[in-house]
Design a protein around this motif. Structure first.
Motif, PDB file in Angstrom:
ATOM      1  N   ARG A  99     -33.504 -42.885  23.967  1.00 32.24           N
ATOM      2  CA  ARG A  99     -34.013 -41.295  24.049  1.00 32.24           C
ATOM      3  C   ARG A  99     -33.562 -40.264  24.416  1.00 32.24           C
ATOM      4  O   ARG A  99     -33.545 -41.256  26.222  1.00 32.24           O
ATOM      5  N   ALA A 100     -33.220 -39.779  23.924  1.00 32.72           N
ATOM      6  CA  ALA A 100     -32.367 -38.655  25.330  1.00 32.72           C
ATOM      7  C   ALA A 100     -33.133 -36.879  25.136  1.00 32.72           C
ATOM      8  O   ALA A 100     -33.633 -37.116  23.779  1.00 32.72           O
ATOM      9  N   TRP A 101     -32.910 -36.062  26.194  1.00 33.29           N
ATOM     10  CA  TRP A 101     -32.751 -34.963  25.947  1.00 33.29           C
ATOM     11  C   TRP A 101     -31.513 -34.142  25.825  1.00 33.29           C
ATOM     12  O   TRP A 101     -30.781 -34.562  26.342  1.00 33.29           O
ATOM     13  N   LEU A 102     -32.014 -33.277  24.815  1.00 37.70           N
ATOM     14  CA  LEU A 102     -30.706 -32.059  24.723  1.00 37.70           C
ATOM     15  C   LEU A 102     -31.590 -30.771  25.261  1.00 37.70           C
ATOM     16  O   LEU A 102     -32.613 -30.591  25.013  1.00 37.70           O
ATOM     17  N   ILE A 103     -30.545 -30.262  26.543  1.00 42.09           N
ATOM     18  CA  ILE A 103     -30.922 -29.398  27.317  1.00 42.09           C
ATOM     19  C   ILE A 103     -30.581 -28.607  27.349  1.00 42.09           C
ATOM     20  O   ILE A 103     -29.456 -28.655  27.658  1.00 42.09           O
TER      21      ILE A 103
END
Length: 269
Positions: free
Chosen positions: A251-255
């Motif tokens: 799981r990652a964040w695209l910011i």
């Protein structure tokens, strides 16, 4: 999900690359800054799309930059350059870039506010920062599995004294950092894509042994305990082997923040 029988950072993040490219939406005339570019895979991708503009990749690893230059030369790319530099302090040309991108390359700054402010100054007014960072370790199956294997039943948790790959996992904290650094319009998008550690268990084990956490833990163990940890790790990797390689959930964040919130104030100073 064919890995092309490759092992390495670019192969590991092949599914994330697709998400990042879509989010970047690079245009032919764009000038792109790639933060923590490593050996330049994402920089070269950007340069091929920004064919009438160009791309600059920076990284703190001199060997990675040297390799990035070799690969760009081999591909005949003339609109891409690389610099051995720390994005936190490097003197970028002000308001030079339309877009700054980073694929898991912004989590290791000593002073993230200073670093992101420095990058913001390099962006043109309303320029975009598109970066991908890991969510918390417990939400990443690969981190949980590796640490569990290294610790063993009832053993101490595997810890690393190196940089924290999860330092930008908390959206409220990251929002405060970026707001202070001069960005606006900050959005977070959940990225739920797997990572690939290799085409087979042997290749995957070799790749995971190169992780900072793995190396530091194995050095602290006596030979018998280290052998046991590696065997548990091999079993964990085997359990995640499919026809397309060894895959783990992540799981990652695209910011996506936008530069320029404080440009007017800065020009008055």
């Amino acid at each position: 999900m064919n890995t092309g029988h490759r092992t390495g950072y670019d192969a590991e993040l092949q599914r994330h690359d697709q998400v990042l490219r879509r989010a970047c939406d690079i245009r032919p005339h764009d000038h792109v800054l790639d933060i923590g570019c490593g050996t330049g895979h994402t920089t070269r991708q950007a340069a091929r799309t920004a064919r009438e503009g160009g791309a600059l990749g920076v990284d703190v690893s001199a060997p990675a930059i040297e390799r990035a230059r070799e690969l760009a030369l081999g591909e005949g790319l003339r609109n891409v350059t690389f610099e051995h530099a720390d994005a936190q302090a490097h003197r970028f040309p002000q308001e030079r870039f339309d877009l700054a991108i980073s694929r898991f390359g912004t989590m290791f700054f000593d002073d993230p506010v200073a670093a992101f402010a420095n990058i913001e100054r390099a962006l043109r007014p309303a320029g975009r920062l598109v970066m991908m960072v890991w969510q918390s370790g417990e939400r990443n199956e690969w981190d949980v599995a590796v640490r569990r294997s290294l610790a063993g039943p009832g053993g101490p948790a595997a810890v690393s004294t190196g940089p924290d790959p999860f330092s930008l996992a908390d959206p409220p904290a990251v929002r405060r950092i970026l707001d202070t650094a001069g960005y606006t319009g900050i959005t977070f998008t959940d990225v739920h894509e797997p990572v690939c550690y290799g085409p087979d268990v042997t290749a995957a084990l070799e790749w995971v042994r190169g992780f900072t956490c793995t190396g530091e833990t194995l050095k602290r163990l006596n030979p018998a305990a280290a052998a046991g940890a590696l065997e548990r790790l091999r079993e964990e990797l085997s359990a995640h082997l499919s026809d397309d390689g060894v895959w783990f959930d992540s799981r990652a964040w695209l910011i996506l923040p936008v530069a320029g919130a404080q440009r007017g104030l800065r020009r008055l100073r």
